[in-house]
Design an enzyme around this catalytic site. Structure first.
Site, PDB file in Angstrom:
ATOM      1  N   LYS A 190       0.849  -1.199   0.000  1.00 49.49           N
ATOM      2  CA  LYS A 190       0.000   0.000   0.000  1.00 49.49           C
ATOM      3  C   LYS A 190       0.880   1.243   0.000  1.00 49.49           C
ATOM      4  O   LYS A 190       1.608   1.489   0.967  1.00 49.49           O
ATOM      5  CB  LYS A 190      -0.897   0.040   1.240  1.00 49.49           C
ATOM      6  CG  LYS A 190      -1.933   1.174   1.126  1.00 49.49           C
ATOM      7  CD  LYS A 190      -2.611   1.493   2.426  1.00 49.49           C
ATOM      8  CE  LYS A 190      -1.841   2.447   3.282  1.00 49.49           C
ATOM      9  NZ  LYS A 190      -1.661   3.791   2.713  1.00 49.49           N
ATOM     10  N   GLU A 263      10.673   0.599   9.979  1.00 46.47           N
ATOM     11  CA  GLU A 263      11.669   1.647   9.706  1.00 46.47           C
ATOM     12  C   GLU A 263      10.951   2.956  10.007  1.00 46.47           C
ATOM     13  O   GLU A 263      10.062   3.365   9.263  1.00 46.47           O
ATOM     14  CB  GLU A 263      12.118   1.532   8.238  1.00 46.47           C
ATOM     15  CG  GLU A 263      13.440   2.167   7.990  1.00 46.47           C
ATOM     16  CD  GLU A 263      13.293   3.619   7.617  1.00 46.47           C
ATOM     17  OE1 GLU A 263      13.313   4.454   8.541  1.00 46.47           O
ATOM     18  OE2 GLU A 263      13.139   3.915   6.426  1.00 46.47           O
ATOM     19  N   CYS A 297      13.381  10.457   6.730  1.00 44.51           N
ATOM     20  CA  CYS A 297      13.416   9.870   8.079  1.00 44.51           C
ATOM     21  C   CYS A 297      14.783  10.031   8.716  1.00 44.51           C
ATOM     22  O   CYS A 297      14.891  10.186   9.927  1.00 44.51           O
ATOM     23  CB  CYS A 297      12.987   8.414   8.033  1.00 44.51           C
ATOM     24  SG  CYS A 297      13.856   7.479   6.798  1.00 44.51           S
ATOM     25  N   GLU A 392      10.504  14.797  15.884  1.00 46.17           N
ATOM     26  CA  GLU A 392      10.732  14.822  14.443  1.00 46.17           C
ATOM     27  C   GLU A 392       9.787  15.865  13.829  1.00 46.17           C
ATOM     28  O   GLU A 392       8.574  15.794  14.020  1.00 46.17           O
ATOM     29  CB  GLU A 392      10.399  13.431  13.892  1.00 46.17           C
ATOM     30  CG  GLU A 392      10.713  13.269  12.433  1.00 46.17           C
ATOM     31  CD  GLU A 392      10.473  11.831  11.943  1.00 46.17           C
ATOM     32  OE1 GLU A 392       9.464  11.232  12.332  1.00 46.17           O
ATOM     33  OE2 GLU A 392      11.293  11.347  11.157  1.00 46.17           O
TER      34      GLU A 392
HETATM   35  P1  NAI Z   1       2.080   7.620   8.818  1.00 43.50           P
HETATM   36  O1  NAI Z   1       3.008   6.812   9.622  1.00 43.50           O
HETATM   37  O2  NAI Z   1       0.694   7.791   9.321  1.00 43.50           O
HETATM   38  O3  NAI Z   1       1.948   7.016   7.331  1.00 43.50           O
HETATM   39  C1  NAI Z   1       2.828   6.104   6.738  1.00 43.50           C
HETATM   40  C2  NAI Z   1       2.024   5.005   6.032  1.00 43.50           C
HETATM   41  O4  NAI Z   1       1.298   4.247   6.996  1.00 43.50           O
HETATM   42  C3  NAI Z   1       0.972   5.499   5.048  1.00 43.50           C
HETATM   43  O5  NAI Z   1       0.913   4.611   3.964  1.00 43.50           O
HETATM   44  C4  NAI Z   1      -0.305   5.422   5.854  1.00 43.50           C
HETATM   45  O6  NAI Z   1      -1.455   5.309   5.060  1.00 43.50           O
HETATM   46  C5  NAI Z   1      -0.088   4.184   6.678  1.00 43.50           C
HETATM   47  N1  NAI Z   1      -0.832   4.107   7.937  1.00 43.50           N
HETATM   48  C6  NAI Z   1      -1.317   5.120   8.693  1.00 43.50           C
HETATM   49  N2  NAI Z   1      -1.932   4.619   9.785  1.00 43.50           N
HETATM   50  C7  NAI Z   1      -1.824   3.278   9.741  1.00 43.50           C
HETATM   51  C8  NAI Z   1      -2.237   2.216  10.595  1.00 43.50           C
HETATM   52  N3  NAI Z   1      -2.864   2.446  11.728  1.00 43.50           N
HETATM   53  N4  NAI Z   1      -1.938   0.954  10.233  1.00 43.50           N
HETATM   54  C9  NAI Z   1      -1.264   0.704   9.109  1.00 43.50           C
HETATM   55  N5  NAI Z   1      -0.861   1.660   8.250  1.00 43.50           N
HETATM   56  C10 NAI Z   1      -1.121   2.939   8.565  1.00 43.50           C
HETATM   57  O7  NAI Z   1       2.705   9.017   8.560  1.00 43.50           O
HETATM   58  P2  NAI Z   1       1.947  10.361   8.185  1.00 43.50           P
HETATM   59  O8  NAI Z   1       0.705  10.566   8.991  1.00 43.50           O
HETATM   60  O9  NAI Z   1       1.769  10.404   6.733  1.00 43.50           O
HETATM   61  O10 NAI Z   1       2.985  11.427   8.669  1.00 43.50           O
HETATM   62  C11 NAI Z   1       2.982  11.838  10.013  1.00 43.50           C
HETATM   63  C12 NAI Z   1       4.365  12.016  10.525  1.00 43.50           C
HETATM   64  O11 NAI Z   1       5.025  10.770  10.484  1.00 43.50           O
HETATM   65  C13 NAI Z   1       5.251  12.934   9.711  1.00 43.50           C
HETATM   66  O12 NAI Z   1       5.123  14.257  10.062  1.00 43.50           O
HETATM   67  C14 NAI Z   1       6.589  12.407  10.070  1.00 43.50           C
HETATM   68  O13 NAI Z   1       7.014  12.971  11.283  1.00 43.50           O
HETATM   69  C15 NAI Z   1       6.377  10.937  10.255  1.00 43.50           C
HETATM   70  N6  NAI Z   1       6.756  10.151   9.062  1.00 43.50           N
HETATM   71  C16 NAI Z   1       7.929   9.512   9.091  1.00 43.50           C
HETATM   72  C17 NAI Z   1       8.337   8.789   7.995  1.00 43.50           C
HETATM   73  C18 NAI Z   1       9.624   8.077   8.003  1.00 43.50           C
HETATM   74  O14 NAI Z   1      10.062   7.597   6.965  1.00 43.50           O
HETATM   75  N7  NAI Z   1      10.267   7.942   9.119  1.00 43.50           N
HETATM   76  C19 NAI Z   1       7.540   8.723   6.784  1.00 43.50           C
HETATM   77  C20 NAI Z   1       6.274   9.393   6.868  1.00 43.50           C
HETATM   78  C21 NAI Z   1       5.930  10.097   7.978  1.00 43.50           C
END
Ligand code: NAI
Length: 779
Positions: A190, A263, A297, A392
């Site tokens: 996804k 990750e 990240c 972050e």
């Molecule tokens: P997120 O962690 O919510 O989203 C990442 C992925 O997980 C997306 O595909 C999302 O649809 C999916 N997802 C969301 N909730 C889920 C759940 N309960 N179970 C399974 N999958 C789920 O990140 P978001 O909301 O887009 O960004 C929020 C913050 O997260 C950002 O401001 C940043 O600080 C951090 N982030 C960190 C990343 C990294 O690579 N370390 C990447 C993206 C966001």
């Protein structure tokens, strides 16, 4: 205008990349996308718009997957997995190579589409994201080819659920899909809801490559779809995203037996020592925090600069910031593009808006009149505990503080709940090589930053998650030991009523904590009976406080981690020697407890495991990856830290030794909870350890109920990992409790472990973290 004037003003004209081909592809696909399931695009369903964050323009409409869609994708993946694995590594390599070639042929289309969907500068999409994604498929075509000869004894996990973020949409897909399918798994992936278009273009490429149906399935939607995948009938979840969601996934998969790699986020330090090449360090910083608008990240988002050069360095940095160009991401001359979505823009603005301390400098540059743009920002003078120094931000915002000594730099760098990456700049090779091992991070860059390659492992420690992607280490996360596993038959302790003294003189078995015998804090003991109800002795009923004392003792034995493999081998041999001298006594003890005649063989096998661990102590080394740039990526094996182990009942001595010996061979300290049914052989062991030159606190042995001891271990913030081979299946409880600080877990999920076989390698792998250290190398 003269050339000299051009250099002085650095005034570039616009050089926009054409969006025509990408828009034409969207039109060809009908502007509305379904999912890619079983080799075909499904009819579009109810969904949401995917927008270009730089312009707000709607690019396409995507479907929100239903439970039915996710089930169909998992079913297709399940059906395809057997035949895909049966193709063999060489057979799969051909397909993966074909995908890599096709990605290369359509490189510009991918780059433009990525830029339009995500907002990143075309320069980055074109020169970094897309070539690295291709490289991942080429590299893993090779890994598939080598699998049959080099990874004997390991096989595919099955169906992998993969959930990726929006910051590197195609690259994260490549990191997940390439190793998975190379090893014979099939996937349901996804993409993030903001950025699904290149994943759908990739699906189109899979179709063109003739990839068998169902090997790659892509479903679109938000977190709710992610949750459906997490709960689906899959064998592994691979997730990249926020730490918060990572913890939720850890809790949701607890006890399910699904493999998990996470990750997650970071707040990576960027350390500049006073002897650094300052101009290079400033340029590095542009890549560290303004690459991809800081939505990385492992972004070097926390600048630590030595006090003596701080003023000079900040001045140069501000001057450089004021020359950055922000604007239309499709313009090839742009340094900083758009933030992914207004939601993320609002989050960054809110975090920076709440900043009450520190001096905020925002680049004095011309901002675009509209679109989702945030100016490059530097915040100086924050205290280490300030929320902006700890949280972050995931935007183009750099926070900065100073240090005086090298020791202080290391302390500040490690003062975080994360441990993803770290960068250090110095012209002194001795200093660099002294500091790199001391940084608590999965990746360290020396005099460079944000370097990635398929051959180099990437991943974090602490709350940045676990598992590695890339290199040989990354393949571990997509394979498992070959063969079937048997169900674990629980073993109950024998009952008895005899109060007859076991020996002429009572000898109550104590626990062993910090090199000393210890009575249980509870003040309670329980009898241990033989099969015929004969009283064999008493053991203490350990509790929370005893675990805490043992963890503290293990923490106090930190110096063990710095000893050499050679020294640890000598001590392991010495333990074997001393155990061997008392072999008959231990064998008799095992027989008396279990009522069987396997004691002699068990002691013999335990000696063998000690010898294996001693053999490996100075041989389970890291490696050096030849990355395609002027650098070498060293994969260093580091101890995990302190490990709690619930020892098995099936082999009370052999199970304990099989876990303990490789763990300490790699420099870890252990807190062992003896077999609950047959604990006395573990308590006897302290006499062997005591006479073997093992420093106090390296091995601690507790007795008592596994459920209580395990729960405290899983929640303890100073234990880095918990392994459970307990007869009681505590897997679900332990993994759920470990979510708090994302402790590494290895649990049996009610399956039996074959203690009769030497499986030292599995323990050595669980007992080490791979730290990738990138150093400049060659011409
Ligand atoms: P997120 O962690 O919510 O989203 C990442 C992925 O997980 C997306 O595909 C999302 O649809 C999916 N997802 C969301 N909730 C889920 C759940 N309960 N179970 C399974 N999958 C789920 O990140 P978001 O909301 O887009 O960004 C929020 C913050 O997260 C950002 O401001 C940043 O600080 C951090 N982030 C960190 C990343 C990294 O690579 N370390 C990447 C993206 C966001």
């Amino acid at each position: 205008m003269t050339i000299k004037e051009i250099f002085e003003t650095m005034d570039y004209g616009p050089a926009p990349e054409s969006a025509a081909d990408a828009l034409a592809w969207l039109v060809d696909m009908g502007d509305r996308f379904g999912h890619f399931i079983n080799g075909e695009f499904t009819a579009p369903g109810d969904g949401f718009d995917s927008k270009n964050p730089a312009t707000g323009e709607v690019l396409a409409t995507l479907s929100q997957a239903t439970q039915g869609d996710v089930d169909a994708a998992v079913t297709a993946a399940r059906k395809a997995q057997g035949p895909w694995a049966a193709l063999g590594g060489a057979g799969r390599a051909r397909y993966i190579y074909a995908i890599a070639r096709l990605m290369q042929k359509h490189a510009r289309l991918f780059a433009v589409l990525e830029t339009m969907d995500n907002g990143k500068p075309i320069r980055e999409a074109r020169d970094i994201d897309i070539p690295l994604a291709q490289r991942h498929f080429y590299y893993h075509a090779g890994m598939a080819q080598l699998q049959d000869s080099e990874l004997q004894g390991r096989e595919a996990l099955g169906v992998c659920g993969q959930i990726i973020p929006w910051n590197f949409p195609l690259l994260m897909l490549a990191w997940k899909v390439a190793p998975a399918i190379a090893m014979g798994n099939t996937v349901v992936l996804k993409p993030a809801e903001y950025t699904s278009l290149t994943a759908l273009l990739f699906a189109d490429i899979c179709r063109q490559a003739g990839l068998p149906k169902g090997v790659v399935n892509i479903v679109t939607g938000d977190g709710a779809v992610g949750e459906m995948i997490v709960n689906a009938d899959v064998d592994k979840i691979a997730f990249t995203g926020s730490t918060e969601v990572g913890k939720r996934i850890r809790a949701a998969t607890a006890g399910s037996g699904k493999a998990l790699t996470l990750e997650l986020g970071g707040k990576s330090p960027y350390i500049v020592f006073d002897d650094a090449d300052l101009d290079s360090a400033v340029e590095g910083l542009v890549d560290a925090i303004w690459f991809n608008q800081g939505q990385v990240c492992c972004a070097g988002s926390r600048l630590l600069v030595q006090e003596t050069i701080a003023e000079k360095f900040h001045a140069r940095l501000r001057a450089r910031m004021d020359k950055l160009r922000i604007g239309n991401p499709l313009d090839k001359c742009i340094d900083v593009g758009a933030v992914v979505d207004p939601v993320q823009h609002a989050r960054i603005s809110e975090l920076v808006g709440a900043c009450t301390e520190g001096d905020i400098h925002q680049a004095a540059i011309e901002m675009p009149a509209s679109g989702c743009f945030y100016p490059p920002t530097l915040i100086e003078g924050l205290t280490p505990s300030d929320p902006l120094m700890q949280e972050e931000i995931f935007g183009p915002v750099l926070v900065s503080t100073t240090f005086r000594t090298h020791a202080e730099a290391i302390e500040l760098a490690n003062n975080t709940r994360y441990g993803l990456a770290a960068t250090l700049w110095t012209e002194n090779v001795n200093l660099a090589l002294e500091v790199a091992p001391k940084l608590v991070a999965g990746v360290v860059w020396v005099n460079a930053t944000n370097l990635f390659d398929a051959a180099a492992g990437f991943g974090g420690v602490r709350e940045s998650g676990f598992g590695r992607e890339g290199g040989w280490a990354g393949l571990m996360a997509y394979t498992k030991p070959a063969g079937k596993v048997a169900k674990l038959a629980p073993i109950a302790a024998f009952e008895g009523s005899s109060s007859e003294m076991p020996d002429a003189i009572d000898r109550t078995a104590k626990m062993y904590v910090g090199g000393k015998q210890a009575r249980p804090d509870s003040g309670y003991s329980k009898p241990v009976y033989g099969p015929k109800g004969k009283l064999l002795g008493h053991v203490g009923i350990g509790s929370r406080k005893d675990v805490r004392n043992a963890v503290e003792a293990a923490a106090g034995a930190k110096a063990w981690s710095k000893t050499t493999g050679h020294l640890r081998a000598q001590i392991l041999y010495y333990i074997a020697e001393n155990l061997s001298a008392r072999a008959d006594e231990f064998a008799a003890r095992i027989d008396a407890m279990t009522g069987k005649k396997g004691g002699k063989a068990e002691v013999e096998a335990s000696l063998d495991r000690l010898f294996s661990a001693a053999a490996w102590a100075d041989k389970f080394d890291g490696s050096a990856a030849g990355v395609p740039m002027r650098a070498v990526a060293l994969a260093m094996h580091e101890p995990v830290g302190s490990i709690g182990v619930l020892c098995p009942d099936e082999a009370p001595l052999l199970g304990l030794i099989s876990a303990m010996a490789p763990a300490i061979a790699m420099g870890n300290r252990v807190v062992l909870a003896a077999s609950e049914a047959f604990p006395l052989v573990a308590t006897d062991l302290y006499q062997v350890l005591e006479t073997s030159d093992l420093p106090a606190g390296v091995v601690n042995i507790l007795t008592g109920p596994h459920a209580d001891l395990g729960d405290t271990m899983a929640k303890h913030l100073n234990l880095d990992a918990v392994w459970s081979f307990s007869g009681a299946d505590l897997s679900a409880k332990l993994e759920a409790a470990s979510a708090g600080n994302l402790k590494r877990t290895w649990v049996n999920n009610g399956t039996a472990f074959d203690w009769s076989k030497d499986q030292s390698r599995r323990f050595l792998e669980a007992a080490t973290e791979v730290k990738t250290i990138w150093v400049p190398y060659g011409e």
